[in-house]
Enzyme design. Structure first.
Site, mmCIF file in Angstrom:
data_model
loop_
_atom_site.group_PDB
_atom_site.id
_atom_site.type_symbol
_atom_site.label_atom_id
_atom_site.label_comp_id
_atom_site.label_asym_id
_atom_site.label_seq_id
_atom_site.Cartn_x
_atom_site.Cartn_y
_atom_site.Cartn_z
ATOM 1 N N ASP A 1 -11.847 2.526 -6.383
ATOM 2 C CA ASP A 1 -10.645 2.864 -5.737
ATOM 3 C C ASP A 1 -10.676 3.050 -4.323
ATOM 4 O O ASP A 1 -11.656 2.814 -3.689
ATOM 5 C CB ASP A 1 -10.126 4.277 -6.124
ATOM 6 C CG ASP A 1 -8.561 4.338 -6.528
ATOM 7 O OD1 ASP A 1 -7.724 3.941 -5.722
ATOM 8 O OD2 ASP A 1 -8.150 4.905 -7.633
ATOM 9 N N GLU B 1 13.281 1.860 -0.878
ATOM 10 C CA GLU B 1 12.413 1.174 -0.108
ATOM 11 C C GLU B 1 13.249 -0.286 0.133
ATOM 12 O O GLU B 1 12.803 -0.941 1.137
ATOM 13 C CB GLU B 1 11.211 0.597 -1.133
ATOM 14 C CG GLU B 1 10.234 1.651 -1.333
ATOM 15 C CD GLU B 1 10.806 2.864 -2.495
ATOM 16 O OE1 GLU B 1 10.207 3.917 -2.336
ATOM 17 O OE2 GLU B 1 11.874 2.645 -3.049
ATOM 18 N N TRP C 1 0.796 5.494 -13.368
ATOM 19 C CA TRP C 1 1.626 6.682 -13.064
ATOM 20 C C TRP C 1 1.066 7.885 -12.898
ATOM 21 O O TRP C 1 0.859 8.600 -13.991
ATOM 22 C CB TRP C 1 2.949 6.713 -13.717
ATOM 23 C CG TRP C 1 4.007 5.425 -13.299
ATOM 24 C CD1 TRP C 1 4.173 5.089 -12.010
ATOM 25 C CD2 TRP C 1 5.070 4.897 -14.440
ATOM 26 N NE1 TRP C 1 5.000 3.996 -12.239
ATOM 27 C CE2 TRP C 1 5.714 3.824 -13.412
ATOM 28 C CE3 TRP C 1 5.296 5.256 -15.615
ATOM 29 C CZ2 TRP C 1 6.593 2.931 -14.089
ATOM 30 C CZ3 TRP C 1 6.188 4.507 -16.364
ATOM 31 C CH2 TRP C 1 7.065 3.506 -15.482
ATOM 32 N N ASN D 1 13.787 3.459 -7.674
ATOM 33 C CA ASN D 1 12.457 3.805 -6.741
ATOM 34 C C ASN D 1 11.382 2.498 -6.980
ATOM 35 O O ASN D 1 11.421 1.795 -7.833
ATOM 36 C CB ASN D 1 11.737 4.849 -7.677
ATOM 37 C CG ASN D 1 10.421 5.266 -6.807
ATOM 38 O OD1 ASN D 1 10.413 5.694 -5.715
ATOM 39 N ND2 ASN D 1 9.165 4.831 -7.750
ATOM 40 N N TYR E 1 1.629 0.970 -7.753
ATOM 41 C CA TYR E 1 0.642 1.593 -8.735
ATOM 42 C C TYR E 1 -0.119 0.529 -9.378
ATOM 43 O O TYR E 1 0.222 -0.239 -10.076
ATOM 44 C CB TYR E 1 1.347 2.426 -9.698
ATOM 45 C CG TYR E 1 2.788 3.057 -9.234
ATOM 46 C CD1 TYR E 1 2.569 4.288 -8.489
ATOM 47 C CD2 TYR E 1 3.908 2.720 -9.597
ATOM 48 C CE1 TYR E 1 3.505 5.028 -8.091
ATOM 49 C CE2 TYR E 1 4.903 3.580 -9.227
ATOM 50 C CZ TYR E 1 4.929 4.561 -8.493
ATOM 51 O OH TYR E 1 5.875 5.335 -8.076
ATOM 52 N N ARG E 2 -1.299 0.746 -9.353
ATOM 53 C CA ARG E 2 -2.371 -0.266 -9.720
ATOM 54 C C ARG E 2 -1.990 -0.564 -11.481
ATOM 55 O O ARG E 2 -1.641 0.293 -12.143
ATOM 56 C CB ARG E 2 -3.868 -0.022 -9.691
ATOM 57 C CG ARG E 2 -4.264 1.239 -10.591
ATOM 58 C CD ARG E 2 -5.796 1.497 -10.201
ATOM 59 N NE ARG E 2 -6.426 2.512 -11.334
ATOM 60 C CZ ARG E 2 -6.880 3.748 -11.059
ATOM 61 N NH1 ARG E 2 -6.807 3.811 -9.731
ATOM 62 N NH2 ARG E 2 -7.380 4.385 -11.837
#
Length: 616
Positions: free
Chosen positions: A285, A235, A187, A169, A173-174
Site C-alpha cells: 500500500d 467529482e 470500500w 459519488n 478504491y483499489r
C-alpha cells in the site's frame, strides 16, 4: 487547458519528452512496477508499455509522476495556482461575521454551474463485452509487489449513486481481480461507497456500480481530492471547473449510472449487500508496508465497455516518494484556502512524502498569543480528512514548511520535550498498522513556534531574548566511531541538530524502552533532544527512510515518551516493530521490498526495453 482524454495528455507528454515508449515484451507481474518505481523516484518520465505479455492493450504509468506533470494536467502553471483558483470559489460575503462566513464557506458556484454534459454516444462504448465475453485477464492489470494477493486495478474511478437521494459519488478504491468477472471492492468503513452499500442493504436492493479507467487527468485527480460535502458538488463538477467546461458523461449499457464518456474502459456491474464478503489482499500500500488480508465486498462485472484502441492507465503505490505524493500535494493546495478561512492564522502547510499523507503535517502560523499552536493543531484535527493526522508540527510563519531540515531544526531549538509536546487521541487512518485499534490511536502535537513568556514559565520577555530556551549547552555531535554501544543496536548516527538515530534489532518485549532509558542516562545524551528508534531495516543516515519508518510504526500516545536526560529532557520515538508480548494483538506487516530476481531481470533488460541509462 482541457484535455479530451488521457491519450491526448499522453501525446502532449511525449511531445515534451516526458513520455517514453517501451516496445519490448514486459510482464505485468512485478516487472512493470520495478521499472516505474525507479523512474518515479528519480523524477523520470511516464512510460507507455506497448507490449504487455498476455494482453492486447498498452499500459500507461507515471503520467502524473511529477508535480510539474500534475500542474500541467490540471491546467495551471504550478500547484500554488490551484490554490488561487480554489480561493476564487470561496464566498467571502456572508455579512462580514465569522458565523456568516462559515455559513457560506463554499460558494463553489462556478463549479456547480458545470454539471456533467449528457451524451447519447461516447468513445468509451465503441466496443462492448457482455456476459461470457467479460474477461478481466485480457486487461493488463498488474501484480505490483511480491506479496500481493493478486493483480490489482490501482487507478479506478468507482462511481455509485446514493440509493435514496441519487447523489453521485466517485472515489478511488483499489480493486483486486478475483476472477474473469469479479473483483474485490476496497470500500473502507468510512468511505462514501460503504454508506451507499449500507443504504442499498436497508432497501433490499443491489448497488449498481460503474468503474471508469481513464478519462482526462482532471477527473482522475478529482476522484482523489478532498471535496467538501456540499449538495450538488461532486467529482464531475470539480473536474468540469478545472477543465473550464462541462464534463461529458454517458449512461452505462447495463447499469443506470452515468460514466465518463472519454474514459478508456468502464467496468459495469453491481455489489450485492446480501452476499458474504471475500478475503482481499495482502496489498503493498501507499504506506510502504503491506496491508494485510481482510474482508471486503465483491463486485460482479456485467459488462466492459471501451474505446476501439484503448490504453490502460495505471499507477503503483508503495514506499515514498511515489506518484501519489504529487496528487497529495495538489490536494494540499486545494484544501489550503478553506483551511485558512476557518483557521485564518495558517500561513501554509505541508504533508511530506515521508509521512504518507496523514502521518505528518507541518503547519506555519502567524502567532499572536500563547497556546495558539495547540489551537491551530486541534482545529486541523477537526477538518475533514485531516482528522486522520497523526503528528502535527507547528512552526513560525517565516519557516518554509517544505524544508524539512529547517522544520526539524526548529523543533530541536524551540520545542522542549514534555513542555512543548502534547499527546492526545482520535481517529487514525484505517491503513495505519501501528495504532492501538482499527482507525483509532494516539496523536502528537509539537509546538515549535517562538514561545511567549506565559508558555515557558520564565522571565523570557521577547522573541529577541529567546534564541533557544531549550538547549542548556551547545550540542556537539560525536563521530560515529565514538558512539557508545547499546544492546541490539545495529547502527546509529547523530545529526548535527540534536537527533540520535538507532536501528534496533528487536528480540524481546520492552527492548525499545530499555534502550531509551539507557541512552538517556548516558553522558552522550547531553544536548540530544530526540532519540529515533527504528527497525533493523532502516538506513539511519537516510532521514527520509528514518522518518518514514518512525511515523509509520508509532502510536503517538503509546510510543513517544519524555525522559529526563543530561542537561534537559529527551523525546524518545519507538519506531521499532511491536510484539504480541507487548499487547499488540494484530499481525505486524512487512515493509514492501521488490524481489531480487525482478531487480536483476530489469537490470539485464534496461538497454533492451530500451530506456535511458540515466534513469537506471
Amino acid at each position: 487547458m482541457a484535455f479530451p482524454d488521457i491519450q491526448s495528455f499522453m501525446q502532449l507528454l511525449e511531445s515534451r519528452g516526458e513520455l517514453l515508449r517501451v516496445s519490448a515484451p514486459v510482464s505485468r507481474d512485478l516487472e512493470v512496477t520495478e521499472i516505474a518505481d525507479r523512474l518515479v523516484k528519480q523524477g523520470g518520465p511516464a512510460v507507455l508499455f506497448e507490449n504487455v505479455i498476455g494482453s492486447e492493450f498498452p499500459l500507461l504509468i507515471g503520467a502524473l509522476g511529477t508535480r510539474e506533470r500534475v500542474a500541467l494536467a490540471l491546467g495551471v502553471d504550478d500547484l500554488d495556482e490551484l490554490a488561487r483558483k480554489i480561493r476564487a470559489l470561496i464566498d467571502l460575503g456572508g455579512g462580514g461575521s465569522r458565523l456568516g462566513l462559515l455559513s457560506n464557506v463554499t460558494k463553489l458556484g462556478d463549479a456547480m454551474k458545470l454539471p456533467p454534459r449528457r451524451m447519447r454516444t461516447a468513445p468509451v462504448q465503441e466496443v462492448i463485452w457482455r456476459g461470457d465475453e467479460v474477461d478481466l485477464s485480457r486487461i493488463p492489470v498488474q501484480k505490483c509487489w511480491p506479496e500481493d494477493g493478486g493483480p490489482f486495478i490501482t487507478l479506478p474511478l468507482v462511481i455509485t449513486h446514493d440509493p435514496e437521494t441519487g447523489e453521485r459519488n466517485m472515489g478511488m478504491y483499489r480493486m483486486q481481480v478475483m476472477s474473469k468477472n469479479t473483483t474485490g471492492m476496497h470500500w473502507q468503513r468510512h468511505k462514501t461507497g460503504t454508506r451507499h452499500l449500507e443504504k442499498a442493504k436497508r432497501l433490499g436492493q443491489r448497488l449498481e456500480v460503474a468503474v471508469a479507467i481513464g478519462g482526462d487527468p482532471a477527473l482522475i485527480y478529482a476522484a482523489t481530492a478532498p471535496i467538501p460535502p456540499v449538495p450538488g458538488l461532486n467529482e464531475f463538477a470539480v473536474a468540469g471547473y478545472l477543465r473550464g467546461e462541462r464534463y461529458p458523461v454517458v449512461k452505462g449499457v447495463t447499469v443506470d449510472v452515468e460514466v465518463p464518456a472519454n474514459a478508456e474502459f468502464v467496468l459495469e456491474g453491481y455489489v450485492d449487500p446480501q452476499e458474504d464478503w471475500v478475503m482481499e489482499g495482502p496489498f503493498g500500500d501507499h504506506t510502504g508496508f503491506y496491508t494485510l488480508p481482510d474482508l471486503y465486498p465483491l463486485f460482479h462485472v456485467t459488462a466492459v465497455t471501451m474505446r476501439r484502441n484503448p490504453v490502460y492507465p495505471s499507477t503503483i503505490v508503495g514506499r515514498p516518494p511515489m506518484e501519489d505524493a504529487y496528487l497529495i500535494e495538489a490536494s494540499e493546495r486545494l484544501f489550503l484556502p478553506a483551511a485558512q478561512l476557518i483557521i485564518p492564522e495558517i500561513v501554509d502547510y505541508h504533508m511530506p512524502p515521508a509521512g504518507v499523507a496523514h502521518n505528518l503535517v507541518v503547519v506555519s502560523i502567524r502567532k499572536e498569543y500563547p497556546g495558539q499552536a495547540y489551537k491551530v493543531a486541534n482545529g486541523l484535527f477537526g477538518l475533514g480528512q485531516m482528522m486522520n493526522a497523526k503528528v502535527i508540527v507547528v512552526v513560525d510563519e517565516g519557516v518554509r514548511v517544505t524544508d524539512l531540515d529547517a522544520v526539524w531544526r526548529e523543533v530541536t531549538a524551540k520545542a522542549q520535550p514534555g513542555r512543548d509536546t502534547l499527546t492526545t487521541r482520535g481517529p487514525i487512518d484505517v491503513l495505519d498498522h501501528s495504532s492501538r485499534g482499527w482507525g483509532y490511536g494516539g496523536k502528537l502535537i509539537i509546538d515549535a513556534t517562538t514561545k511567549r513568556p506565559e508558555e515557558v514559565g520564565s522571565a523570557v520577555s521577547s522573541r529577541e531574548d529567546q534564541a533557544d530556551d531549550v538547549t542548556a549547552e551547545a550540542f556537539v555531535p560525536q563521530a560515529s566511531a565514538d558512539l557508545p554501544a547499546f544492546e541490539g543496536v545495529l547502527d546509529q548516527w547523530q545529526t548535527p541538530d540534536g537527533y540520535w538515530i538507532a536501528a534496533l534489532d528487536k528480540t524481546h518485549a520492552g527492548q525499545a524502552r530499555e534502550l531509551a532509558e539507557a541512552f538517556a542516562a548516558h553522558p552522550a545524551a547531553a544536548g540530544v533532544r530526540h532519540l529515533l528508534i527504528c527497525d533493523e531495516q532502516t538506513d539511519v543516515r537516510d532521514l527520509g527512510d528514518v522518518w518514514w519508518t518512525v511515523l509509520n510504526n508509532i502510536d503517538a500516545e503509546r510510543d513517544v515518551w519524555t525522559l529526563p536526560a543530561h542537561a534537559g529532557t529527551l523525546l524518545a520515538w519507538d519506531g521499532a516493530r511491536k510484539l504480541p508480548e507487548e499487547g499488540f494483538v494484530r499481525e505486524w506487516p512487512p515493509k514492501i521490498v521488490m524481489s531480487q530476481e525482478i531487480k536483476d531481470r530489469v537490470d539485464r533488460m534496461w538497454n533492451v526495453y530500451p530506456l535511458p541509462e540515466r534513469w537506471r
